[in-house]
Design an enzyme around this catalytic site. Structure first.
Site, PDB file in Angstrom:
ATOM      1  N   ASP A 250       0.834  -1.190   0.000  1.00 42.54           N
ATOM      2  CA  ASP A 250       0.000   0.000   0.000  1.00 42.54           C
ATOM      3  C   ASP A 250       0.876   1.250   0.000  1.00 42.54           C
ATOM      4  OD1 ASP A 250      -2.940   0.913   0.397  1.00 42.54           O
ATOM      5  OD2 ASP A 250      -1.819   2.125   1.848  1.00 42.54           O
TER       6      ASP A 250
ATOM      7  N   ASN B  53      -2.121  13.150  -3.739  1.00 43.70           N
ATOM      8  CA  ASN B  53      -3.212  13.659  -4.575  1.00 43.70           C
ATOM      9  C   ASN B  53      -3.561  15.106  -4.217  1.00 43.70           C
ATOM     10  OD1 ASN B  53      -3.749  11.532  -6.343  1.00 43.70           O
ATOM     11  ND2 ASN B  53      -5.072  10.483  -4.884  1.00 43.70           N
TER      12      ASN B  53
ATOM     13  N   HIS C   4      -4.522  14.803  -8.951  1.00 42.27           N
ATOM     14  CA  HIS C   4      -4.820  13.403  -9.259  1.00 42.27           C
ATOM     15  C   HIS C   4      -4.047  12.900 -10.473  1.00 42.27           C
ATOM     16  CE1 HIS C   4      -8.035  12.627  -6.323  1.00 42.27           C
ATOM     17  NE2 HIS C   4      -8.340  13.910  -6.477  1.00 42.27           N
TER      18      HIS C   4
ATOM     19  N   ASP D 127      -1.802   9.546 -10.478  1.00 40.84           N
ATOM     20  CA  ASP D 127      -1.789   8.411 -11.417  1.00 40.84           C
ATOM     21  C   ASP D 127      -0.364   8.075 -11.840  1.00 40.84           C
ATOM     22  OD1 ASP D 127      -4.512   8.231 -11.282  1.00 40.84           O
ATOM     23  OD2 ASP D 127      -4.901   9.204 -13.211  1.00 40.84           O
TER      24      ASP D 127
ATOM     25  N   GLU E 185      -4.660   2.538  -4.362  1.00 37.84           N
ATOM     26  CA  GLU E 185      -3.197   2.578  -4.265  1.00 37.84           C
ATOM     27  C   GLU E 185      -2.626   1.294  -3.678  1.00 37.84           C
ATOM     28  OE1 GLU E 185      -4.784   4.772  -0.564  1.00 37.84           O
ATOM     29  OE2 GLU E 185      -5.367   4.414  -2.640  1.00 37.84           O
TER      30      GLU E 185
ATOM     31  N   ARG F 181      13.361  -5.359  -1.300  1.00 36.87           N
ATOM     32  CA  ARG F 181      13.750  -4.764  -2.580  1.00 36.87           C
ATOM     33  C   ARG F 181      12.665  -3.812  -3.083  1.00 36.87           C
ATOM     34  NH1 ARG F 181      15.482  -9.948  -3.991  1.00 36.87           N
ATOM     35  NH2 ARG F 181      13.634 -10.250  -5.309  1.00 36.87           N
TER      36      ARG F 181
END
Length: 258
Positions: free
Chosen positions: A120, A128, A133, A137, A163, A183
């Site tokens: 997450d 945002n 926004h 993206d 997300e 990683r």
């Protein structure tokens, strides 16, 4: 774009199949013509031989090639439709449905370990709000790229929603899973989003569930999601791994996060 445009490999296969079918039909035509003429007590003359050998090629060749090309086009179109149906439009990862389905299939086939990671993006609402926004993206695309670059060929990467991403590491025990998760975390943490002189470092929190033995997607996801919750509350930008309840040796660990 040319409707008959196909990869070189598909054209080669179409020509090869057409040539094989033509060769077989030409030989068959010659044999049948001979049998007919023999039944009439006459031998094959030059004209008959030319017709028997030439007609299949002259009439059947273009038709056969066209059919082979159309067949190749249909296969290519089906592959494209299948990819569109299983791919997230923004990140080019598997969508949730395809990811869940393929992980479930892998869990039924694997003989060794497997690990489900739930990833997450940290403070994504801030990204945002601060950058807009559209930049949000772009951040998701950057994170998706970092995830793909950090796992092995054959591992599954999907966008679960918003997300949140999922990764299934095939035949991966705790050591391999922890190394892969670290990683991913480090790769994302090396990224920045900038706009109008404002810069923000990106980070992700990762929860994981390592399975050994019979386990379903729902069980693994619940454990990985709990671990993700722990990572968030422990300060974010970190990895927390758990084990599935089906592993008798580590049942206590699974119970501890229930």
């Amino acid at each position: 774009m040319n409707k008959l445009a196909l990869p070189a490999s598909e054209w080669r296969i179409a020509w090869q199949r057409t040539a094989l079918i033509l060769a077989a039909s030409t030989v068959g035509s010659w044999v049948m013509s001979n049998l007919v003429m023999m039944s009439l007590n006459e031998g094959m003359n030059t004209v008959g031989t030319v017709l028997a050998l030439g007609m299949p090629t002259a009439l059947g060749g273009p038709i056969l090639l066209f059919l082979q090309v159309r067949s190749a086009q249909l296969r290519d179109a089906n592959r494209r439709l299948e990819k569109l149906a299983s791919t997230d439009w923004l990140t080019d990862c598997l969508n949730r449905r395809a990811f869940t389905s393929r992980v479930s299939s892998s869990l039924g086939q694997t003989d060794g370990y497997g690990t489900l990671l739930v990833i997450d993006a940290d403070h994504f609402k801030t990204v945002n709000d601060r950058f807009g926004h559209e930049r949000g993206d772009e951040v998701l695309q950057l994170i998706a790229g970092a995830i793909r670059d950090s796992v092995r060929d054959g591992d599954l990467v999907g966008r679960i929603g918003g997300e949140e991403f999922g990764v299934f590491l095939k035949d991966a025990g705790p050591d391999i899973a922890n190394a892969a998760a670290e990683r991913i975390r480090a790769a994302v943490n090396a990224l920045f989003v900038t706009s109008d002189g404002i810069a923000q470092r990106l980070s992700v929190s990762i929860g994981g569930a390592v399975c050994a033995g019979d386990s379903g997607f729902s069980e693994l996801f619940q454990i990985a999601d709990r671990r993700l919750y722990e990572a968030k509350h422990a300060g974010r930008n970190r990895v927390e791994l758990g084990r599935n309840a089906g592993d008798a040796d580590l049942a206590a660990m699974s119970a501890a996060i229930s």
